[in-house]
Design a protein around this motif. Structure first.
Motif, short mmCIF file in Angstrom:
data_model
loop_
_atom_site.label_atom_id
_atom_site.label_comp_id
_atom_site.label_asym_id
_atom_site.label_seq_id
_atom_site.Cartn_x
_atom_site.Cartn_y
_atom_site.Cartn_z
N ASP A 70 0.82 -1.22 0.00
CA ASP A 70 0.00 0.00 0.00
C ASP A 70 0.85 1.26 0.00
N GLY A 71 2.17 1.08 -0.12
CA GLY A 71 3.07 2.23 -0.13
C GLY A 71 3.17 2.93 1.21
N GLN A 72 3.04 2.16 2.30
CA GLN A 72 3.06 2.74 3.64
C GLN A 72 4.05 2.01 4.52
N SER A 73 4.45 2.70 5.59
CA SER A 73 5.22 2.03 6.63
C SER A 73 4.25 1.25 7.50
N VAL A 74 4.78 0.44 8.40
CA VAL A 74 3.91 -0.33 9.30
C VAL A 74 3.07 0.60 10.17
N SER A 75 3.70 1.65 10.69
CA SER A 75 2.98 2.60 11.54
C SER A 75 1.86 3.29 10.77
N GLU A 76 2.17 3.73 9.55
CA GLU A 76 1.15 4.40 8.72
C GLU A 76 0.01 3.45 8.39
N PHE A 77 0.35 2.21 8.09
CA PHE A 77 -0.68 1.22 7.75
C PHE A 77 -1.61 0.97 8.93
N LEU A 78 -1.03 0.81 10.13
CA LEU A 78 -1.84 0.55 11.33
C LEU A 78 -2.72 1.75 11.67
N ASN A 79 -2.17 2.96 11.50
CA ASN A 79 -2.97 4.16 11.77
C ASN A 79 -4.14 4.26 10.80
N LEU A 81 -5.57 1.79 9.26
CA LEU A 81 -6.50 0.71 9.60
C LEU A 81 -7.38 1.11 10.78
N GLU A 82 -6.76 1.71 11.80
CA GLU A 82 -7.51 2.14 12.98
C GLU A 82 -8.50 3.25 12.63
N ASN A 83 -8.07 4.19 11.80
CA ASN A 83 -8.96 5.29 11.38
C ASN A 83 -10.14 4.76 10.58
N SER A 84 -9.87 3.78 9.72
CA SER A 84 -10.95 3.19 8.92
C SER A 84 -11.95 2.47 9.81
N ARG A 85 -11.44 1.74 10.79
CA ARG A 85 -12.33 1.04 11.73
C ARG A 85 -13.18 2.02 12.53
N ARG A 86 -12.53 3.11 12.96
CA ARG A 86 -13.24 4.12 13.75
C ARG A 86 -14.33 4.80 12.92
N GLU A 87 -14.02 5.14 11.67
CA GLU A 87 -15.00 5.81 10.82
C GLU A 87 -16.18 4.89 10.53
N GLY A 88 -15.89 3.59 10.34
CA GLY A 88 -16.97 2.64 10.11
C GLY A 88 -17.89 2.53 11.31
N ARG A 89 -17.30 2.50 12.50
CA ARG A 89 -18.09 2.42 13.73
C ARG A 89 -18.87 3.71 13.95
N LYS A 90 -18.25 4.85 13.63
CA LYS A 90 -18.93 6.13 13.78
C LYS A 90 -20.15 6.19 12.87
N LYS A 91 -20.00 5.72 11.64
CA LYS A 91 -21.13 5.71 10.70
C LYS A 91 -22.26 4.85 11.22
N GLU A 92 -21.90 3.69 11.77
CA GLU A 92 -22.91 2.78 12.33
C GLU A 92 -23.64 3.43 13.50
#
Length: 204
Positions: A70-79, A81-92
């Motif tokens: 994905d052209g990211q470092s491990v830290s960037e990828f995890l961040n 992923l966490e932001n995506s999970r949070r946004e999905g939960r917020k939408k729900e």
């Protein structure tokens, strides 16, 4: 990951360090191409961490590979992923809260509160049927947010108010039924108003 190597001749350096620092023993460790003398307990701690990392090394390599794709470092990828999970939960939560994003953010914050400052775990102990904060009535969560009170307190208030409202409604129905009966029957003699008029007509 940066390499940390414990040099394999501690007996040579330990004697030197003992002369310099009394009875304290240091272990030379190579870190980022530099040699650092660490206290024995600190070196042991790092060795334990190294052993733990070896147990997850394969998973970490897989994580690095996925992040790199994905052209990211491990830290960037995890961040991300966490932001995506949070946004999905917020939408729900926003949908469950009738489109109220502010309420959704508040619930999201409660879910992330590991110290359970809102008392949700205590509430679940008293009412096991409630599995998630979003299972609570919106007014309960909103009042807890506005007043800074515990969810259990507000939920108990909610149930008490609902009980009182049901009691008032029941009394209201009883009163309405009594009024309906009273309008059709003379309360003193138990005589129907139509019968009373008929009897009056007989004596005219």
């Amino acid at each position: 990951m940066e390499n940390t190597d414990i040099i394999s001749k501690p007996e040579e350096t330990a004697a030197d360090n003992e002369n310099d620092s009394g009875n304290q023993v240091f272990v030379p460790v190579k870190y980022n191409k530099e040699i650092r003398n660490l206290e024995l307990d600190k070196a042991a701690e790092l060795a334990q961490k190294g052993l733990k990392f070896e147990a997850i090394a394969d998973d970490y390599e897989s994580l690095k590979r996925i992040a790199k794709e994905d052209g990211q470092s491990v830290s960037e990828f995890l961040n991300a992923l966490e932001n995506s999970r949070r946004e999905g939960r917020k939408k729900e939560l926003t949908e469950k809260c009738g489109g109220n994003e502010e309420m959704a953010e508040y619930v999201l914050g409660l879910e992330g509160n590991k110290e359970d400052g809102n008392g949700f775990e205590e509430l679940k102990q008293e009412f096991p049927e409630i599995k998630d904060i979003s299972d609570l009535p919106e007014s309960v969560v909103e009042n807890a947010r506005l007043r800074g009170t515990l969810l259990l307190d507000e939920y108990l208030r909610y149930r008490l108010a609902a009980h009182k409202a049901a009691h008032r409604a029941k009394n209201g129905r009883i009163a309405a039924d009594n009024m309906s009966i009273g309008s059709q029957t003379d309360r003193k003699g138990g005589i129907n108003p139509e019968t009373t008029e008929f009897l009056k007509g007989l004596w005219r």
